[in-house]
Design a protein around this motif. Structure first.
Motif, PDB file in Angstrom:
ATOM      1  N   ASP A 124       1.220  -8.343   3.986  1.00 46.24           N
ATOM      2  CA  ASP A 124      -0.197  -8.391   4.329  1.00 46.24           C
ATOM      3  C   ASP A 124      -0.697  -9.807   4.064  1.00 46.24           C
ATOM      4  N   ASN A 170      -3.341  -3.569   5.211  1.00 47.64           N
ATOM      5  CA  ASN A 170      -3.049  -2.359   5.977  1.00 47.64           C
ATOM      6  C   ASN A 170      -3.644  -1.116   5.320  1.00 47.64           C
ATOM      7  N   THR A 181      -1.324   4.782   6.861  1.00 44.52           N
ATOM      8  CA  THR A 181      -0.887   3.383   6.805  1.00 44.52           C
ATOM      9  C   THR A 181       0.153   3.090   7.876  1.00 44.52           C
ATOM     10  N   VAL A 184      -1.512   2.360  11.082  1.00 40.65           N
ATOM     11  CA  VAL A 184      -2.057   0.999  11.093  1.00 40.65           C
ATOM     12  C   VAL A 184      -0.951  -0.004  11.369  1.00 40.65           C
ATOM     13  N   LYS A 185       0.196   0.168  10.733  1.00 37.68           N
ATOM     14  CA  LYS A 185       1.310  -0.762  10.952  1.00 37.68           C
ATOM     15  C   LYS A 185       1.726  -0.777  12.421  1.00 37.68           C
ATOM     16  N   VAL A 188      -0.918  -2.782  14.246  1.00 37.96           N
ATOM     17  CA  VAL A 188      -0.767  -4.206  13.936  1.00 37.96           C
ATOM     18  C   VAL A 188       0.393  -4.795  14.731  1.00 37.96           C
TER      19      VAL A 188
END
Length: 216
Positions: A124, A170, A181, A184-185, A188
């Motif tokens: 991050d 994240n 999470t 989110v990854k 991203v």
């Protein structure tokens, strides 16, 4: 396994202070030191640190060029956390554009230093958005805006990028969006791919330079 760190700064007192702070943590180990960016590549290849904490301004090879050299020549390069005295330093912005994963102020409290190393090691990026915003308008361009338009981010990807631009990790983004999470990854990764960005730091810089995220 502890997070291994290479310290690069031309001031011995700064290196000693960082070493004392980091080695007080059970999960962090300082494996080496250098006084100039010119020594970084041999040490990175020898020590294979997880994170390089690197001063921006050094006499022979500065942190910007050292960052470029590491990312260009080292397989599986470490995360790079640039260290600076002034948060609105153009050197910082250039280091981030060169591929550094985040930056840290030399006046940061010990807890902030430790948090920065852990956060960058985990992948991050660490940003101080106010400092980035103050320089973003200066580097804005039609090319950046066109690249952002071509990326055609989905609504959720756009939301994730805006939260990344605020400096959220994240886990913090997951909390904001009420998702997992891992979700989110995935978003991203999609953002990075569509923007052609090496990492989330470069994606955030693209967001500011394109005007996708407006400087406050």
């Amino acid at each position: 396994m502890p997070i291994t760190v290479l310290l690069v700064d031309d001031e011995p007192l700064v290196r000693a202070g960082l070493r004392a702070v980091l080695e007080a943590q059970p999960d962090i180990e300082v494996t080496g030191e250098a006084a100039d960016g010119a020594a970084v590549i041999p040490l990175v290849r020898q020590l294979r640190p997880d994170v390089v904490a690197m001063d921006v301004r050094m006499p022979l090879l500065d942190g910007i060029e050292a960052t470029r050299a590491v990312l260009r020549t080292v397989d599986d390069p470490p995360k790079i956390l640039v260290i600076t005295t002034f948060e609105n330093d153009e050197y910082v912005y250039e280091a981030l554009r060169a591929g550094a994963d985040g930056f840290l102020l030399k006046r940061a409290r010990p807890a902030e230093i430790v948090h920065a190393v852990r956060l960058v090691a985990e992948g991050d990026s660490l940003l101080f958005p106010a400092a980035v915003r103050s320089l973003a308008a200066e580097y804005g361009s039609r090319a950046a805006r066109a690249a952002m338009e071509r990326a055609a981010l989905t609504e959720r990807e756009a939301a994730v990028l805006r939260l990344m631009a605020r400096g959220l990790s994240n886990a913090e983004i997951a909390t904001q969006l009420v998702v997992g999470t891992e979700t989110v990854k995935t978003h991203v990764s999609a953002v990075l791919s569509k923007l052609g960005a090496r990492d989330r730091t470069q994606a955030v810089i693209a967001a500011y330079e394109s005007g996708f995220v407006a400087p406050a």
